[in-house]
Design an enzyme around this catalytic site. Sequence first.
Site, short mmCIF file in Angstrom:
data_model
loop_
_atom_site.label_atom_id
_atom_site.label_comp_id
_atom_site.label_asym_id
_atom_site.label_seq_id
_atom_site.Cartn_x
_atom_site.Cartn_y
_atom_site.Cartn_z
N ASN A 83 -34.67 -60.84 -15.23
CA ASN A 83 -35.35 -61.73 -16.16
C ASN A 83 -36.85 -61.42 -16.17
O ASN A 83 -37.32 -60.48 -15.54
CB ASN A 83 -35.07 -63.18 -15.79
CG ASN A 83 -34.88 -64.06 -17.01
OD1 ASN A 83 -35.67 -63.98 -17.95
ND2 ASN A 83 -33.85 -64.89 -16.99
N HIS A 113 -50.03 -52.12 3.84
CA HIS A 113 -51.26 -51.58 4.41
C HIS A 113 -51.25 -51.86 5.91
O HIS A 113 -50.62 -52.81 6.38
CB HIS A 113 -52.49 -52.24 3.77
CG HIS A 113 -52.51 -52.13 2.28
ND1 HIS A 113 -53.10 -51.06 1.63
CD2 HIS A 113 -52.00 -52.92 1.31
CE1 HIS A 113 -52.96 -51.23 0.32
NE2 HIS A 113 -52.29 -52.35 0.11
N ALA A 158 -33.60 -69.02 -4.74
CA ALA A 158 -34.89 -68.96 -5.42
C ALA A 158 -36.04 -69.26 -4.46
O ALA A 158 -35.94 -70.14 -3.60
CB ALA A 158 -34.91 -69.94 -6.59
#
Length: 203
Positions: A83, A113, A158
């Site tokens: 999506n 990093h 989610a």
Amino acid sequence: MNQKERMLANLPYKSWLDGLPEELKANRKKIYRYNNLPPEEWDQYPALLKEILGKCGEHAVIEAPFHCDYGYNIEVGEWFFANYNLVILDTGKVKIGDHVLMGPNVSIYTAGHPIHPETRATGYEYGIDITIGDHVWIGGSCVIMPGVHIGNNAVIGAGSVVTKDIPDNVIACGNPCHVLREITEEDRDCYFKDRRFDTDDYK
């Protein structure tokens, strides 16, 4: 070994050398076209997506806007759907299987990093490969961190931040993401929590 070769080998590398900025710019042009395609030209999306990605299964769909670094480090399988606002930092390889679904605002980060500030100040960075199996559903606003492997059939809730590997056939969620439970045969008959299908054609 030049800096691009180091990047592709998951080794520390310097992103401003050995043609890497030029490759980023070339992909930005493709991404710009993809994200600004007028509705009357939406039939061009599949061809444009194949130009961006290193490997792209048939019927793959990524809703615009979509952002990635190089593109060629991304492989998606058959019937992939993502999506809006998918972001993939593909300094390392991202390999995604068949029948994978992603909600909006999913971020996949192979890039990172060094932790120590003085080491980080040298400009070295890295990309560590990410693998997502077949039949995986990743909910909206998830973040997948470098080096993660997500197993087949997994469901990621989610808003999760996935920092470690997730096994096959489980529901996992949270920050950091952790396994809640296994997916069972009882789940087959429900479409949302304990709500059961009122039709038989899902079997």
